[in-house]
Design a protein around this motif. Structure first.
Motif: not given
Ligand SMILES: NC(=O)C1=CN([C@@H]2O[C@H](COP(=O)(O)OP(=O)(O)OC[C@H]3O[C@@H](n4cnc5c(N)ncnc54)[C@H](OP(=O)(O)O)[C@@H]3O)[C@@H](O)[C@H]2O)C=CC1
Ligand SMILES: O=C(O)C(=O)[C@@H](O)[C@H](O)C(=O)CO
Length: 279
Positions: A20-21, A28-37, A233-237, A242-245
């Motif tokens: 995950f990049g 907070d945006e970074g924390v949220a993105a890494v948390t969901s990743a 990606s900042e979008s959880p969807d 992207n992980l489901d490959i």
């Protein structure tokens, strides 16, 4: 979702086949993105001093229910800290910012050849690994020439070289060199920042055939070529898809058609490591 395969590193450790990049996610945006990743299953997380988000990544890792030893935290030494002592000091700062005892994968971000101190930094990274505070050491944006110099002068080859790689810039020669020398290729900007690439017929047609998205085709292309893409990606969807490959396989003709999109001027910007230097 299918299990994520792993790659064996030249130091006996392993990393996931996709990561995950985090550039340019901050605060907070970074924390949220890494948390969901992490929640979605990413275990290889990519940050750098120069992204200004090590603290955000560290907060997300610390708060996560995923055990710390299952996560590979990667950070990168900036150009302004090249040199033996400077690298040791920069490492301490990164460890503090990330709020972690050990950094799992530590990379030299850019070789900055005009400064000519990357070998000194590499020696410091070898020492950090020997001291057990860094698990694996690698580089980013190194050419065959710079990699060869590290091997000649220190006897230690990087476990990983993180390089620009996407269908417009497939890096065939450097990947072949990596394969020959047991270096794992990580691919930065694997989606080409999701610009024109996403609409290329070789990619959209394969996506239609497999019932997946163009981004999934591109990321699957990387993994089938043996590279480790680290899409941001900042979008959880989009993180999830992207992980489901790993539930479909591109055939040789599809792989070759995507690789054929490559062109000498295919870099996203003028990031030739012989000329582009970042401090
Ligand atoms: N070592 C180095 O020198 C470099 C390292 N890197 C590392 O590589 C990582 C990835 O590279 P990056 O430059 O971010 O580029 P990517 O190729 O990962 O593309 C990221 C862009 O694609 C969008 N995107 C992500 N997933 C999808 C999708 N499924 N469909 C459509 N659009 C999508 C994102 O938007 P959204 O967030 O809205 O989904 C974002 O705009 C960086 O975050 C960084 O960690 C990057 C550059 C240089
Ligand atoms: O994201 C990185 O790791 C970088 O090195 C960036 O600075 C990258 O070079 C970039 O996005 C410059 O616009």
């Amino acid at each position: 979702m299918n299990a994520i395969p792993t790659h064996q590193l030249n130091d006996g450790r392993s990393i996931d086949a996709i990561g995950f990049g985090t550039y340019p996610l901050k605060s907070d945006e970074g924390v949220a993105a890494v948390t969901s990743a992490l929640e979605l299953g990413y275990r290889l997380i990519d940050t750098a001093v120069n992204y200004g988000n090590e603290a955000a990544v560290g907060r997300a890792v610390k708060a996560s229910s995923v055990p710390r030893d299952e996560i590979t935290v990667t950070t990168k030494l900036p150009g302004r800290h090249h040199g033996y002592d400077e690298t040791l000091a920069s490492f301490d700062e990164s460890r503090e910012a990330l709020d972690t005892d050990v950094i799992d994968l530590y990379l030299i971000h850019w070789p900055n050849p005009s400064v000519d101190k990357y070998v000194d930094s590499w020696r410091a990274m070898i020492a950090l690994q020997k001291n057990g505070v860094v698990r694996s050491i690698g580089v980013s944006n190194f050419t065959e020439e710079f990699l060869t110099r590290l091997a000649d002068e220190t006897g230690v080859l990087p476990a990983v070289n993180q390089i620009e790689m996407h269908p417009y810039f497939p890096q065939e020669a450097l990947r072949a060199f990596h394969a020959e020398h047991g270096i794992v290729t990580e691919a930065w900007s694997p989606l080409g920042r999701a610009k024109a690439i996403i609409s290329e017929p070789a990619i959209t047609e394969a996506a239609e055939r497999h019932g997946v998205t163009p981004a999934q085709v591109i990321l699957r292309w990387h993994t089938q070529l043996g590279a480790v893409p680290i899409p941001k990606s900042e979008s959880p969807d989009r993180q999830r898809s992207n992980l489901d490959i790993f539930g479909f396989e591109l055939d040789t003709a599809e792989l070759d058609a995507i690789t054929a999109l490559g062109r000498p001027d295919g870099r996203l910007f003028d990031a030739d490591p012989n000329r582009h230097e970042e401090m």
